[in-house]
Design a protein around this motif. Structure first.
Motif, PDB file in Angstrom:
ATOM      1  N   LEU A 122      43.028  37.962  42.961  1.00 44.39           N
ATOM      2  CA  LEU A 122      42.251  37.706  41.752  1.00 44.39           C
ATOM      3  C   LEU A 122      41.986  36.209  41.709  1.00 44.39           C
ATOM      4  O   LEU A 122      42.890  35.408  41.958  1.00 44.39           O
ATOM      5  N   LYS A 123      40.758  35.864  41.418  1.00 44.71           N
ATOM      6  CA  LYS A 123      40.385  34.443  41.465  1.00 44.71           C
ATOM      7  C   LYS A 123      41.232  33.618  40.519  1.00 44.71           C
ATOM      8  O   LYS A 123      41.648  34.100  39.473  1.00 44.71           O
TER       9      LYS A 123
ATOM     10  N   VAL B 170      47.131  34.030  33.446  1.00 41.70           N
ATOM     11  CA  VAL B 170      46.719  35.019  34.443  1.00 41.70           C
ATOM     12  C   VAL B 170      45.254  34.744  34.799  1.00 41.70           C
ATOM     13  O   VAL B 170      44.444  34.424  33.916  1.00 41.70           O
ATOM     14  N   ALA B 171      44.910  34.844  36.084  1.00 40.15           N
ATOM     15  CA  ALA B 171      43.532  34.597  36.522  1.00 40.15           C
ATOM     16  C   ALA B 171      42.572  35.543  35.799  1.00 40.15           C
ATOM     17  O   ALA B 171      42.927  36.683  35.483  1.00 40.15           O
ATOM     18  N   LEU B 172      41.373  35.049  35.567  1.00 45.49           N
ATOM     19  CA  LEU B 172      40.399  35.852  34.817  1.00 45.49           C
ATOM     20  C   LEU B 172      39.716  36.895  35.689  1.00 45.49           C
ATOM     21  O   LEU B 172      39.372  37.989  35.216  1.00 45.49           O
ATOM     22  N   GLY B 173      39.458  36.558  36.951  1.00 51.93           N
ATOM     23  CA  GLY B 173      38.679  37.459  37.792  1.00 51.93           C
ATOM     24  C   GLY B 173      37.206  37.409  37.417  1.00 51.93           C
ATOM     25  O   GLY B 173      36.810  36.776  36.427  1.00 51.93           O
ATOM     26  N   SER B 174      36.381  38.093  38.180  1.00 56.12           N
ATOM     27  CA  SER B 174      34.931  38.017  37.942  1.00 56.12           C
ATOM     28  C   SER B 174      34.545  38.643  36.602  1.00 56.12           C
ATOM     29  O   SER B 174      33.631  38.182  35.917  1.00 56.12           O
ATOM     30  N   VAL B 177      35.539  36.083  33.857  1.00 57.61           N
ATOM     31  CA  VAL B 177      34.632  34.926  33.850  1.00 57.61           C
ATOM     32  C   VAL B 177      33.318  35.304  33.179  1.00 57.61           C
ATOM     33  O   VAL B 177      32.776  34.559  32.357  1.00 57.61           O
ATOM     34  N   ALA B 180      33.900  35.416  29.525  1.00 59.19           N
ATOM     35  CA  ALA B 180      34.053  34.062  28.972  1.00 59.19           C
ATOM     36  C   ALA B 180      32.681  33.402  28.806  1.00 59.19           C
ATOM     37  O   ALA B 180      32.429  32.723  27.802  1.00 59.19           O
ATOM     38  N   PRO B 192      42.491  32.641  27.029  1.00 57.90           N
ATOM     39  CA  PRO B 192      43.286  33.515  27.903  1.00 57.90           C
ATOM     40  C   PRO B 192      44.509  34.035  27.147  1.00 57.90           C
ATOM     41  O   PRO B 192      45.125  33.269  26.393  1.00 57.90           O
ATOM     42  N   HIS B 210      48.764  41.118  40.622  1.00 62.83           N
ATOM     43  CA  HIS B 210      47.532  41.686  40.041  1.00 62.83           C
ATOM     44  C   HIS B 210      47.292  43.132  40.439  1.00 62.83           C
ATOM     45  O   HIS B 210      46.142  43.548  40.581  1.00 62.83           O
ATOM     46  N   PRO B 327      39.279  46.809  37.547  1.00 62.01           N
ATOM     47  CA  PRO B 327      40.608  47.425  37.669  1.00 62.01           C
ATOM     48  C   PRO B 327      41.669  46.507  38.266  1.00 62.01           C
ATOM     49  O   PRO B 327      42.798  46.928  38.462  1.00 62.01           O
ATOM     50  N   VAL B 328      41.345  45.257  38.560  1.00 61.91           N
ATOM     51  CA  VAL B 328      42.305  44.337  39.182  1.00 61.91           C
ATOM     52  C   VAL B 328      42.920  43.439  38.103  1.00 61.91           C
ATOM     53  O   VAL B 328      42.207  42.897  37.260  1.00 61.91           O
ATOM     54  N   GLY B 329      44.242  43.273  38.178  1.00 60.09           N
ATOM     55  CA  GLY B 329      44.917  42.367  37.250  1.00 60.09           C
ATOM     56  C   GLY B 329      45.740  43.132  36.235  1.00 60.09           C
ATOM     57  O   GLY B 329      45.515  44.330  36.009  1.00 60.09           O
ATOM     58  N   LEU B 335      41.357  38.169  28.366  1.00 64.86           N
ATOM     59  CA  LEU B 335      40.933  37.239  27.312  1.00 64.86           C
ATOM     60  C   LEU B 335      41.052  37.899  25.948  1.00 64.86           C
ATOM     61  O   LEU B 335      40.966  39.128  25.848  1.00 64.86           O
ATOM     62  N   ARG B 359      41.755  44.889  31.257  1.00 66.78           N
ATOM     63  CA  ARG B 359      41.300  45.325  32.584  1.00 66.78           C
ATOM     64  C   ARG B 359      40.882  46.781  32.499  1.00 66.78           C
ATOM     65  O   ARG B 359      41.246  47.501  31.568  1.00 66.78           O
TER      66      ARG B 359
END
Lengths: 144, 529
Positions: A122-123, B170-174, B177, B180, B192, B210, B327-329, B335, B359
């Protein structure tokens, strides 16, 4: 009489596969699921009333298999209308077998391996993205 | 019935409240004999279904978050469940009954209440005020954060200053983002989430990788649950955690609790005398035991068992042409926006809501949302959604109402306690909040580029937060426990779970449950000193 062909045909009528949206192309359920699993699915106690209604409407298992596709779908709709709860169970149990199948997961561009231990990438996090939000100042209700 | 040797404190339940309470009490008062009775056993993280190929369907059976579903599927080997009759409830109860309680299968979103949440009667003329303030609870929020391990970002303008999460967010992922950017374009608050999830390794807990389905248990131990946070420390201090032990009765005499009766794994019954009895069995389990022990109700206006709050939600889902990593994370942790959290009467309701970008579900769970649809059209719907959707969860304030309640029957369930039922229906104010929130969620998703929107108000399997059935207050007529969690009727019974919430706020409650438990235990420790 129920047999593999009947179960597979019901399954493929419920989930016919083919080209879907977003470039997804999936096989029909009847071709995907093995015989033993298919037999257990069609004999599920909670779905019995729906299966019997399909057989009644079609005039037996062989007759159902030999019906044109549109008529097979009609027979399922009759079962659905008369035995909604059992029919939903039939559909739900098939979905579990189908959408957890490695071939289907791959067709949806998802890996078949479980979530762990690999996890997913995850980015990272860009803190500066929130600077402007913070700059707005407090939005909580000051009760003093 | 054999009587055990008397102890100082009997705690019932080992989840967020029971674990924090046990640790804090013995830390402050060395030498006390404390036993925590837990109806389930220890969960082995290596046995979580996230390492199995059938992990998706397990969420619909033995690893469902709903105890009734687990029981119907033959039961879960770890969770010692009891059936909850829920025909009268719009939301189905979700919980976990083993060491760690519902922190085993929670989503670990870890926000605090707002200062205004403690004063809803004074500020907005609804519900009741809490008998404590945000400022009084703040140090305990901090302590709880340290024990659980919290990821997040300091400086959130939706809260008073001072929140300093230990780990980066935790990373936002695409998907995050994109959300956001949409919030930014609308000029709405977004931040976040505070998550009880490690984003860097700590001691024997790995950083989150994740994987996604937190609600089926975390095999890497990145997600905090009290079996791996509080309990190792509490046990080291000397607390005894007695598993597979179902407390069936609180015994009382002359206005005092004298101890508990419990059953062990073999079904043998014991009497355990104790100076203090502490309940932490969640908003259903605690009320069930108090009611079953004859501690109420005294009238049909009795607050014990009443005022059940469950935090109604809606899901608003947008579909996108582009692929997203939905579905990732960690499932609950992306957010949130508190833009609409505080009261603005121009909106047509009082109090407010949060918008939370969570997610997305697994392929199977997304496909099952199409049932009863079937055929090619249903399959196309799934392909339009999976990896191409973003979901906004709208969670509203929930206010206490006497008719929303936990009740017991005269029939005895297999665990030796009375059969239990819940009645819950949201108020008109909640309907208005949810509708407003869905409109805002749709506005956000359109701004993010969604070409189609689907609304799902009041999805039934969302009864995570079981609150309010033994509410805290200063008036014994309208509350069950005092500001220190002690029962008005029987002061040596303490409640330290979500039951004590007078109102619910519009955020997840675990952070507040832990903070309250630490505060209550600290005060009880003074009594023992």
């Amino acid at each position: 009489m129920m047999n593999r062909s009947f179960a597979a045909t019901v399954a493929s009528t419920l989930l016919p596969g083919g080209e879907l949206a977003n470039g997804v192309d999936v096989p029909c359920a009847g071709r995907l699921i093995d015989e033993a699993t298919m037999s257990q699915w069609i004999a599920h106690d909670d779905a019995k009333a729906a299966v019997e209604a399909i057989l009644d409407e079609a005039g037996g298992a062989r007759a159902f298999v030999e019906l044109p596709a549109a008529r097979r779908a009609d027979a399922l709709r009759v079962a659905e209308a008369g035995h909604g709860s059992a029919f939903d169970k039939l559909v739900t149990e098939l979905f579990k077998l189908y959408y957890e199948h490695p071939t289907v997961l791959a067709a949806f561009r998802w890996r078949s391996a479980p979530p762990q231990p690999e996890g997913h990438d995850l980015k990272g996090f860009n803190e500066s993205r929130f600077e402007r939000v913070a700059a707005r100042g407090p939005i909580w209700r000051n009760i003093v | 019935m054999q009587t055990k040797k008397a102890i100082d404190v009997a705690i019932i339940g080992s989840g967020m409240g029971g674990a924090a309470f046990a640790w804090q009490l013995l830390r402050k008062t060395a030498g006390l004999k404390i036993i925590c009775f837990e109806r389930g056993g220890w969960v082995d993280p290596s046995q979580f279904p996230t390492t199995d190929f059938d992990w998706q369907s397990s969420a619909l059976a033995a690893w469902s978050a709903n105890p009734n579903t687990r029981l119907a599927s033959g039961g879960n080997v770890y969770s010692a469940d009891y059936a909850v009759e829920d025909k009268g409830s719009q939301l189905k109860p979700l919980m976990w009954n083993a060491v760690g309680g519902s922190t085993i299968n929670w989503s670990a979103h870890f926000p605090r209440l707002h200062p205004s949440d403690f004063m809803v009667r004074s500020l907005d003329g609804v519900g009741v005020d809490w008998p404590i303030t945000y400022e009084e609870l703040e140090p305990w929020y901090e302590s709880n954060n340290r024990m659980m391990g919290v990821a997040g970002l300091a400086g959130d303008p939706a809260y008073p200053p001072g929140l300093m999460p230990e780990f980066p967010p935790v990373a936002l992922g695409s998907m995050g983002v994109r959300a956001a950017q949409a919030f930014e374009a609308l000029g709405w608050h977004h931040w976040p989430v505070s998550a009880a999830v490690l984003t860097r390794s700590r001691e024997d807990r790995q950083a989150c990788n994740h994987c996604g389905p937190c609600s089926q248990g975390c095999s890497t131990r990145a997600k905090a649950s009290t079996d791996i946070t509080y309990w190792p420390h509490a046990i080291e201090l000397g607390v005894e955690l007695r598993t597979h032990s179902v407390v069936t009765q609180i015994e009382t005499a002359a206005g005092r609790a004298t101890g508990v009766v419990y059953r062990d794994k073999k079904g043998c019954e014991y009497r355990q005398p104790a100076d203090v009895v502490v309940l932490a069995g969640n908003g259903i389990g605690t009320a069930r035991l108090l009611l079953g022990s004859g501690i109420g109700p005294n009238s049909n206006q009795d607050p014990l068992g009443a005022n059940l709050m469950m935090h109604p939600v809606a899901y608003v889902r947008g579909f996108f042409r582009e692929a997203l990593d939905g579905p990732v994370g960690p499932v609950g942790c992306c957010l949130y926006s508190h833009e609409f959290y505080e009261t603005d009467k121009a909106r047509g309701f009082v109090r407010g809501l949060q918008l939370q970008i969570t997610r997305e579900n697994s392929l199977l769970l997304q496909a099952l949302r199409t049932v009863p649809a079937w055929g090619k059209e249903a399959q196309i719907m799934v392909s339009e959604e999976f990896r191409h959707s973003m979901v906004v969860m709208v969670m509203t304030e929930d206010l206490p109402e006497l008719h929303n309640r936990v009740s017991i029957s005269r029939d005895v369930a297999c665990d030796g306690l009375p059969e239990v039922s819940i009645d819950y229906r949201p108020a008109a104010n909640t309907d208005a909040m949810l509708l407003f929130g869905m409109d805002r969620a749709e506005e956000l998703l359109r701004k993010a580029g969604a070409y189609r929107i689907v609304r799902q108000p009041y999805p039934p399997m969302t009864g995570w937060h079981l609150l309010g059935t033994a509410a805290m207050g200063t008036d014994p007529e309208t509350s069950v426990v005092d500001p220190l969690g002690r029962c008005h009727r029987i002061p040596n019974i303490v409640v330290c779970d979500g039951s004590v919430f007078p109102t619910a706020g519009a955020v997840n409650p675990a952070s507040t449950i832990g903070a309250l438990a630490l505060r209550f235990a600290d005060r009880l420790a003074r009594d023992f000193q």
